[in-house]
Scaffold this motif. Structure first.
Motif, PDB file in Angstrom:
ATOM      1  N   THR A 103       0.805  -1.221   0.000  1.00  0.00           N
ATOM      2  CA  THR A 103       0.000   0.000   0.000  1.00  0.00           C
ATOM      3  C   THR A 103       0.839   1.273   0.000  1.00  0.00           C
ATOM      4  OG1 THR A 103      -0.371  -0.721   2.283  1.00  0.00           O
ATOM      5  CG2 THR A 103      -2.295  -0.373   0.951  1.00  0.00           C
ATOM      6  N   ALA A 104       1.880   1.305   0.792  1.00  0.00           N
ATOM      7  CA  ALA A 104       2.697   2.519   0.862  1.00  0.00           C
ATOM      8  C   ALA A 104       3.392   2.790  -0.469  1.00  0.00           C
ATOM      9  CB  ALA A 104       3.722   2.406   1.988  1.00  0.00           C
ATOM     10  N   THR A 105       3.934   1.761  -1.076  1.00  0.00           N
ATOM     11  CA  THR A 105       4.594   1.945  -2.371  1.00  0.00           C
ATOM     12  C   THR A 105       3.593   2.465  -3.395  1.00  0.00           C
ATOM     13  OG1 THR A 105       6.138   0.163  -1.867  1.00  0.00           O
ATOM     14  CG2 THR A 105       5.946   0.816  -4.173  1.00  0.00           C
ATOM     15  N   GLN A 106       2.436   1.823  -3.474  1.00  0.00           N
ATOM     16  CA  GLN A 106       1.423   2.272  -4.426  1.00  0.00           C
ATOM     17  C   GLN A 106       1.023   3.724  -4.163  1.00  0.00           C
ATOM     18  OE1 GLN A 106      -1.846  -0.375  -5.389  1.00  0.00           O
ATOM     19  NE2 GLN A 106      -3.235   1.372  -5.584  1.00  0.00           N
ATOM     20  N   ALA A 107       0.787   4.075  -2.914  1.00  0.00           N
ATOM     21  CA  ALA A 107       0.366   5.436  -2.575  1.00  0.00           C
ATOM     22  C   ALA A 107       1.419   6.470  -2.964  1.00  0.00           C
ATOM     23  CB  ALA A 107       0.065   5.533  -1.079  1.00  0.00           C
ATOM     24  N   LEU A 108       2.682   6.103  -2.854  1.00  0.00           N
ATOM     25  CA  LEU A 108       3.752   7.054  -3.162  1.00  0.00           C
ATOM     26  C   LEU A 108       4.008   7.233  -4.657  1.00  0.00           C
ATOM     27  CD1 LEU A 108       6.221   6.047  -0.325  1.00  0.00           C
ATOM     28  CD2 LEU A 108       5.065   8.266  -0.581  1.00  0.00           C
ATOM     29  N   VAL A 109       3.599   6.273  -5.482  1.00  0.00           N
ATOM     30  CA  VAL A 109       3.916   6.366  -6.914  1.00  0.00           C
ATOM     31  C   VAL A 109       2.690   6.465  -7.826  1.00  0.00           C
ATOM     32  CG1 VAL A 109       6.075   5.103  -6.558  1.00  0.00           C
ATOM     33  CG2 VAL A 109       4.054   3.870  -7.371  1.00  0.00           C
ATOM     34  N   GLU A 110       1.486   6.258  -7.293  1.00  0.00           N
ATOM     35  CA  GLU A 110       0.316   6.132  -8.160  1.00  0.00           C
ATOM     36  C   GLU A 110      -0.037   7.392  -8.953  1.00  0.00           C
ATOM     37  OE1 GLU A 110      -2.882   4.828  -5.701  1.00  0.00           O
ATOM     38  OE2 GLU A 110      -2.885   6.647  -4.488  1.00  0.00           O
ATOM     39  N   ARG A 111       0.539   8.512  -8.633  1.00  0.00           N
ATOM     40  CA  ARG A 111       0.284   9.753  -9.385  1.00  0.00           C
ATOM     41  C   ARG A 111       1.481  10.159 -10.244  1.00  0.00           C
ATOM     42  NH1 ARG A 111      -1.939  10.282  -4.396  1.00  0.00           N
ATOM     43  NH2 ARG A 111      -4.181  10.579  -4.321  1.00  0.00           N
ATOM     44  N   ASP A 112       2.450   9.276 -10.365  1.00  0.00           N
ATOM     45  CA  ASP A 112       3.694   9.595 -11.071  1.00  0.00           C
ATOM     46  C   ASP A 112       3.885   8.663 -12.269  1.00  0.00           C
ATOM     47  OD1 ASP A 112       6.250  10.071 -11.973  1.00  0.00           O
ATOM     48  OD2 ASP A 112       7.193   9.906 -10.002  1.00  0.00           O
ATOM     49  N   PRO A 113       3.616   9.128 -13.479  1.00  0.00           N
ATOM     50  CA  PRO A 113       3.748   8.263 -14.650  1.00  0.00           C
ATOM     51  C   PRO A 113       5.183   7.868 -14.990  1.00  0.00           C
ATOM     52  CG  PRO A 113       3.229  10.513 -15.318  1.00  0.00           C
ATOM     53  CD  PRO A 113       3.151  10.473 -13.822  1.00  0.00           C
ATOM     54  N   SER A 114       6.170   8.456 -14.320  1.00  0.00           N
ATOM     55  CA  SER A 114       7.557   8.074 -14.589  1.00  0.00           C
ATOM     56  C   SER A 114       7.945   6.784 -13.874  1.00  0.00           C
ATOM     57  CB  SER A 114       8.514   9.200 -14.189  1.00  0.00           C
ATOM     58  OG  SER A 114       8.592   9.334 -12.785  1.00  0.00           O
ATOM     59  N   ILE A 115       7.080   6.322 -12.961  1.00  0.00           N
ATOM     60  CA  ILE A 115       7.324   5.072 -12.252  1.00  0.00           C
ATOM     61  C   ILE A 115       6.149   4.139 -12.518  1.00  0.00           C
ATOM     62  CG2 ILE A 115       7.569   3.947 -10.006  1.00  0.00           C
ATOM     63  CD1 ILE A 115       8.979   6.408  -8.995  1.00  0.00           C
ATOM     64  N   ARG A 116       6.449   2.922 -12.921  1.00  0.00           N
ATOM     65  CA  ARG A 116       5.414   1.901 -13.047  1.00  0.00           C
ATOM     66  C   ARG A 116       5.607   0.900 -11.911  1.00  0.00           C
ATOM     67  NH1 ARG A 116       3.314   0.970 -19.123  1.00  0.00           N
ATOM     68  NH2 ARG A 116       2.928   3.181 -19.497  1.00  0.00           N
ATOM     69  N   PHE A 117       4.471   0.465 -11.374  1.00  0.00           N
ATOM     70  CA  PHE A 117       4.480  -0.395 -10.203  1.00  0.00           C
ATOM     71  C   PHE A 117       3.632  -1.633 -10.466  1.00  0.00           C
ATOM     72  CE2 PHE A 117       2.358  -1.218  -5.957  1.00  0.00           C
ATOM     73  CZ  PHE A 117       3.416  -1.927  -5.431  1.00  0.00           C
ATOM     74  N   VAL A 118       4.267  -2.798 -10.363  1.00  0.00           N
ATOM     75  CA  VAL A 118       3.586  -4.080 -10.515  1.00  0.00           C
ATOM     76  C   VAL A 118       3.564  -4.746  -9.144  1.00  0.00           C
ATOM     77  CG1 VAL A 118       3.626  -6.340 -11.633  1.00  0.00           C
ATOM     78  CG2 VAL A 118       4.452  -4.328 -12.878  1.00  0.00           C
ATOM     79  N   SER A 119       2.369  -5.141  -8.704  1.00  0.00           N
ATOM     80  CA  SER A 119       2.246  -5.782  -7.396  1.00  0.00           C
ATOM     81  C   SER A 119       1.405  -7.044  -7.519  1.00  0.00           C
ATOM     82  CB  SER A 119       1.590  -4.834  -6.390  1.00  0.00           C
ATOM     83  OG  SER A 119       1.366  -5.495  -5.156  1.00  0.00           O
TER      84      SER A 119
END
Length: 106
Positions: free
Chosen positions: A35-51
């Motif tokens: 959750t913390a990782t997603q919350a910190l990057v979910e508004r930043d298109p320069s980072i993609r997050f796979v969980s």
């Protein structure tokens, strides 16, 4: 809702960006959603997050429709899946994150 005071993977991603790697792929495979990782990057298109995580499980976040700005790729799965299904679903999620997007570091 996360358990970390400092999110090391996001700190490392930001440091990589400072050092010349503007696009970062973060991949997380664990029992609970990050959750913390997603919350910190979910508004930043320069980072993609796979969980990939067991769902529903604590804390109840990480649904497939949580997409951020199109950069979040949640792979919620029930417990007890066969290993081949886990591998297939995980690689499919990573492939989806990399479709038409190339990270500078992952």
């Amino acid at each position: 809702m996360g358990f970390c005071f400092l999110n090391n993977v996001v700190l490392a991603a930001r440091q990589a960006q400072v050092r010349g790697c503007p696009r970062v792929l973060i991949v997380d495979w664990t029992c609970t959603t990050a959750t913390a990782t997603q919350a910190l990057v979910e508004r930043d298109p320069s980072i993609r997050f796979v969980s990939m995580h067991q769902y529903p499980w604590y804390p109840g976040t990480g649904a497939a429709d949580e997409r951020g700005v199109g950069n979040v790729f949640n792979i919620p799965r029930p417990g007890g899946l066969a290993a081949r299904d886990v591998r297939h679903d995980f690689l499919a999620g990573v492939d989806a994150a990399l479709d038409d997007w190339r990270p500078d570091i992952c």
